[in-house]
Design a protein around this motif. Sequence first.
Motif, PDB file in Angstrom:
ATOM      1  N   ALA A  95      -2.991  29.179 -29.081  1.00  0.00           N
ATOM      2  CA  ALA A  95      -3.993  28.125 -29.319  1.00  0.00           C
ATOM      3  C   ALA A  95      -5.132  28.625 -30.195  1.00  0.00           C
ATOM      4  O   ALA A  95      -5.599  27.922 -31.095  1.00  0.00           O
ATOM      5  CB  ALA A  95      -4.531  27.625 -27.979  1.00  0.00           C
ATOM      6  N   ILE A  96      -5.590  29.864 -29.950  1.00  0.00           N
ATOM      7  CA  ILE A  96      -6.754  30.387 -30.680  1.00  0.00           C
ATOM      8  C   ILE A  96      -6.406  30.740 -32.121  1.00  0.00           C
ATOM      9  O   ILE A  96      -7.156  30.426 -33.054  1.00  0.00           O
ATOM     10  CB  ILE A  96      -7.316  31.625 -29.947  1.00  0.00           C
ATOM     11  N   ILE A 146      -0.915  38.637 -26.097  1.00  0.00           N
ATOM     12  CA  ILE A 146      -1.382  38.143 -27.405  1.00  0.00           C
ATOM     13  C   ILE A 146      -0.259  38.276 -28.434  1.00  0.00           C
ATOM     14  O   ILE A 146      -0.030  37.372 -29.247  1.00  0.00           O
ATOM     15  CB  ILE A 146      -2.638  38.916 -27.846  1.00  0.00           C
ATOM     16  N   GLY A 147       0.460  39.399 -28.384  1.00  0.00           N
ATOM     17  CA  GLY A 147       1.608  39.567 -29.278  1.00  0.00           C
ATOM     18  C   GLY A 147       2.677  38.529 -29.033  1.00  0.00           C
ATOM     19  O   GLY A 147       3.310  38.033 -29.977  1.00  0.00           O
ATOM     20  N   LEU A 148       2.889  38.165 -27.765  1.00  0.00           N
ATOM     21  CA  LEU A 148       3.850  37.108 -27.444  1.00  0.00           C
ATOM     22  C   LEU A 148       3.458  35.801 -28.113  1.00  0.00           C
ATOM     23  O   LEU A 148       4.296  35.094 -28.694  1.00  0.00           O
ATOM     24  CB  LEU A 148       3.922  36.904 -25.927  1.00  0.00           C
ATOM     25  N   GLY A 149       2.185  35.435 -27.991  1.00  0.00           N
ATOM     26  CA  GLY A 149       1.731  34.167 -28.568  1.00  0.00           C
ATOM     27  C   GLY A 149       1.893  34.117 -30.072  1.00  0.00           C
ATOM     28  O   GLY A 149       2.383  33.132 -30.631  1.00  0.00           O
ATOM     29  N   LEU A 150       1.477  35.210 -30.754  1.00  0.00           N
ATOM     30  CA  LEU A 150       1.585  35.241 -32.216  1.00  0.00           C
ATOM     31  C   LEU A 150       3.048  35.272 -32.657  1.00  0.00           C
ATOM     32  O   LEU A 150       3.442  34.599 -33.615  1.00  0.00           O
ATOM     33  CB  LEU A 150       0.849  36.462 -32.759  1.00  0.00           C
ATOM     34  N   GLY A 151       3.858  36.054 -31.954  1.00  0.00           N
ATOM     35  CA  GLY A 151       5.266  36.144 -32.319  1.00  0.00           C
ATOM     36  C   GLY A 151       6.026  34.869 -32.045  1.00  0.00           C
ATOM     37  O   GLY A 151       6.928  34.498 -32.804  1.00  0.00           O
ATOM     38  N   TYR A 152       5.651  34.178 -30.970  1.00  0.00           N
ATOM     39  CA  TYR A 152       6.371  32.962 -30.585  1.00  0.00           C
ATOM     40  C   TYR A 152       6.201  31.856 -31.617  1.00  0.00           C
ATOM     41  O   TYR A 152       7.154  31.160 -31.971  1.00  0.00           O
ATOM     42  CB  TYR A 152       5.885  32.488 -29.217  1.00  0.00           C
ATOM     43  N   THR A 251       5.624  11.096 -42.956  1.00  0.00           N
ATOM     44  CA  THR A 251       5.668  11.898 -44.176  1.00  0.00           C
ATOM     45  C   THR A 251       4.268  12.384 -44.546  1.00  0.00           C
ATOM     46  O   THR A 251       4.083  13.001 -45.584  1.00  0.00           O
ATOM     47  CB  THR A 251       6.244  11.076 -45.336  1.00  0.00           C
ATOM     48  N   ARG A 252       3.307  12.110 -43.668  1.00  0.00           N
ATOM     49  CA  ARG A 252       1.913  12.521 -43.898  1.00  0.00           C
ATOM     50  C   ARG A 252       1.568  13.654 -42.924  1.00  0.00           C
ATOM     51  O   ARG A 252       2.421  14.137 -42.198  1.00  0.00           O
ATOM     52  CB  ARG A 252       0.998  11.308 -43.738  1.00  0.00           C
ATOM     53  N   HIS A 253       0.279  14.052 -42.912  1.00  0.00           N
ATOM     54  CA  HIS A 253      -0.095  15.245 -42.162  1.00  0.00           C
ATOM     55  C   HIS A 253      -1.418  15.031 -41.427  1.00  0.00           C
ATOM     56  O   HIS A 253      -2.355  14.444 -41.969  1.00  0.00           O
ATOM     57  CB  HIS A 253      -0.213  16.447 -43.102  1.00  0.00           C
ATOM     58  N   VAL A 254      -1.461  15.552 -40.196  1.00  0.00           N
ATOM     59  CA  VAL A 254      -2.661  15.490 -39.365  1.00  0.00           C
ATOM     60  C   VAL A 254      -3.233  16.894 -39.238  1.00  0.00           C
ATOM     61  O   VAL A 254      -2.494  17.859 -39.024  1.00  0.00           O
ATOM     62  CB  VAL A 254      -2.342  14.921 -37.958  1.00  0.00           C
ATOM     63  N   HIS A 255      -4.566  17.003 -39.356  1.00  0.00           N
ATOM     64  CA  HIS A 255      -5.221  18.300 -39.187  1.00  0.00           C
ATOM     65  C   HIS A 255      -5.157  18.707 -37.718  1.00  0.00           C
ATOM     66  O   HIS A 255      -5.186  17.861 -36.819  1.00  0.00           O
ATOM     67  CB  HIS A 255      -6.680  18.214 -39.643  1.00  0.00           C
ATOM     68  N   VAL A 256      -5.087  20.015 -37.463  1.00  0.00           N
ATOM     69  CA  VAL A 256      -4.959  20.502 -36.090  1.00  0.00           C
ATOM     70  C   VAL A 256      -6.129  20.053 -35.217  1.00  0.00           C
ATOM     71  O   VAL A 256      -5.952  19.724 -34.034  1.00  0.00           O
ATOM     72  CB  VAL A 256      -4.825  22.049 -36.078  1.00  0.00           C
ATOM     73  N   ASP A 257      -7.333  20.018 -35.775  1.00  0.00           N
ATOM     74  CA  ASP A 257      -8.494  19.595 -34.987  1.00  0.00           C
ATOM     75  C   ASP A 257      -8.427  18.118 -34.637  1.00  0.00           C
ATOM     76  O   ASP A 257      -8.924  17.696 -33.588  1.00  0.00           O
ATOM     77  CB  ASP A 257      -9.787  19.904 -35.742  1.00  0.00           C
ATOM     78  N   GLN A 258      -7.825  17.338 -35.511  1.00  0.00           N
ATOM     79  CA  GLN A 258      -7.689  15.906 -35.253  1.00  0.00           C
ATOM     80  C   GLN A 258      -6.518  15.627 -34.316  1.00  0.00           C
ATOM     81  O   GLN A 258      -6.572  14.686 -33.518  1.00  0.00           O
ATOM     82  CB  GLN A 258      -7.483  15.153 -36.582  1.00  0.00           C
ATOM     83  N   ALA A 259      -5.467  16.438 -34.392  1.00  0.00           N
ATOM     84  CA  ALA A 259      -4.280  16.205 -33.572  1.00  0.00           C
ATOM     85  C   ALA A 259      -4.611  16.231 -32.085  1.00  0.00           C
ATOM     86  O   ALA A 259      -4.099  15.424 -31.304  1.00  0.00           O
ATOM     87  CB  ALA A 259      -3.213  17.252 -33.889  1.00  0.00           C
ATOM     88  N   GLY A 413       0.752  25.757 -31.323  1.00  0.00           N
ATOM     89  CA  GLY A 413       0.024  26.792 -30.600  1.00  0.00           C
ATOM     90  C   GLY A 413      -0.887  26.214 -29.535  1.00  0.00           C
ATOM     91  O   GLY A 413      -0.940  26.716 -28.404  1.00  0.00           O
ATOM     92  N   ARG A 414      -1.591  25.154 -29.861  1.00  0.00           N
ATOM     93  CA  ARG A 414      -2.480  24.532 -28.879  1.00  0.00           C
ATOM     94  C   ARG A 414      -1.681  23.860 -27.767  1.00  0.00           C
ATOM     95  O   ARG A 414      -2.102  23.866 -26.605  1.00  0.00           O
ATOM     96  CB  ARG A 414      -3.399  23.525 -29.558  1.00  0.00           C
ATOM     97  N   LEU A 415      -0.537  23.310 -28.111  1.00  0.00           N
ATOM     98  CA  LEU A 415       0.277  22.655 -27.093  1.00  0.00           C
ATOM     99  C   LEU A 415       0.825  23.655 -26.076  1.00  0.00           C
ATOM    100  O   LEU A 415       1.096  23.290 -24.925  1.00  0.00           O
ATOM    101  CB  LEU A 415       1.434  21.897 -27.753  1.00  0.00           C
ATOM    102  N   LEU A 416       0.981  24.906 -26.503  1.00  0.00           N
ATOM    103  CA  LEU A 416       1.555  25.906 -25.602  1.00  0.00           C
ATOM    104  C   LEU A 416       0.635  26.261 -24.440  1.00  0.00           C
ATOM    105  O   LEU A 416       1.057  26.967 -23.514  1.00  0.00           O
ATOM    106  CB  LEU A 416       1.923  27.172 -26.382  1.00  0.00           C
ATOM    107  N   THR A 417      -0.618  25.775 -24.451  1.00  0.00           N
ATOM    108  CA  THR A 417      -1.447  25.930 -23.252  1.00  0.00           C
ATOM    109  C   THR A 417      -0.815  25.180 -22.079  1.00  0.00           C
ATOM    110  O   THR A 417      -1.080  25.513 -20.915  1.00  0.00           O
ATOM    111  CB  THR A 417      -2.870  25.413 -23.491  1.00  0.00           C
TER     112      THR A 417
END
Length: 539
Positions: A95-96, A146-152, A251-259, A413-417
């Motif tokens: 998430a971070i 932390i390595g798990l999160g980044l690697g995942y 076909t468009r995109h949402v920013h992570v902060d808005q999602a 990443g944020r959803l994995l919380t």
Amino acid sequence: MNGLLAKERTIAVPGYNRWLVPPAALAIHLCIGMAYGFSVFWLPLSRAVGIDSPTPCEPASGLIAALFARDCDWKVSQLGWMYTLFFVFLGSAAAIWGGWLERAGPRKAGVAAACCWCGGLVISAIGVHQHQLWMLWLGSGVIGGIGLGLGYISPVSTLIKWFPDRRGMATGMAIMGFGGGAMIGAPLADRLIGFYSGSDSVGVWETFLTLALVYFVFMMGGAFGYRLPAPGWKPAGTSPPALSGGPMITTRHVHVDQASKTPQFWFLWVVLCLNVSAGIGVIGMASPMLQEIFGGRLIGVDSPLSALDAAQATQVAAIAAGFTGLLSLFNIGGRLFWASASDRVGRRRTYTVFFVLGVALYAAAPAAGHAGSIALFALCFCVILSMYGGGFATVPAYLADLFGTQMVGAIHGRLLTAWSTAGIIGPVVVNYIREFQLDRGVSQAQAYDVTLYLLSGLLLLGLLCNLLVRPVADHHFMSEDALRTERERAHDVVASSSSAPHASVARALPWLVLSWTAVGAPLAWGIWVTLEKAALLLR
């Protein structure tokens, strides 16, 4: 080093074979997936001082004293906190640093993951050698987590961009590796412990160092094997749904902060949390659950588990271990099967199948147990675990369909919380309700009934949330100017001949064979070892 890891250097030139990318993701996921297999270390570590048998600490000593004690052995419950820390920090790190990953690129994230995961193992090795529990918590639990999160999350957006026509299959291949990592790592660690153990060591710190070296080589190879397609790249000769759009595919995109401000994100958060809570609780109790429900019937003796002699109990435990291995196979197989199926039937329909079928199977399992049908009981949980793995593998594609691909890694990443939360809810529900039932005088064979019915109810709630998912409203999507700015921040540039390695189609075949063999051979060995254990259940 920053230039070597720069995102621009990972942009593939025209003609690059996209099938070279999944083995890079698998190389990392097969290594960090060992987190699921860490229980192989608990018993040896619980006698690290006594060697042959545990040396107990003073009865009055508490947890703080245990963190620094050097003259007495740790309890398994104290060591088990490493497992909890793994998944708490996995979700937190994802998430971070998910947004940073999108800007820095998968290669830099993969290298960081390798340093954290393998560095954590080295710190843990020192902790075992010096007998300092806090170093194990810090090394493998915190830094390794932390390595798990980044690697995942490192390959998620990369593979989705390479396979817009097969998003589910692509993420399923990588995340399958996380489920399969323990099938390789656990038996390998068991053999290494046996090789290194002696009169003055239980062989764990040496095993940690060996695994750290092997994993570092594989993870660095995976990190440097990552390539990104140039912006606007499309697979030749295909017309994938993800490119043409649809009612549930943008076909468009949402920013992570808005999602994270959309109801769709939180519906999916609950969907993932409940699906994982149900599955992870079963994984943690699979072996004792089978033994307590069927007892001697597993070996043809009509007696409860408590009435068996030592030899019979050993036979039953071996069969239960085979059951756990069988669940592992369905867990990893389900990741590829269900995620690939979602490419055809859609993500929401796939999750609907998970919940409807899961409700029925959890509700039917107690009846199968009381009827003495071992085969039906095992089948119920094999399918359940396939959907548990399938839920992990399908959700990145679900997010890409709803929020677009530009920042899907950060959103994932944020959803994995939700996973971190489920890692607490699932075991608590299963373990504490079981203890409550036993304290009330309920027999071991019936102690899981209420738990399984409750898990069935949780899946009903997950089904409701999944059915409420709708396409994201227009005002949440980035404008063209905002998207252009974000792509500039993320260094999404078209590769030139000087900024990316060349890889012609004619030269791709040897590299394809080499890369797939490098990850396929250890995975095949892990599957074979697991099948040998699972065969005990089928005898």
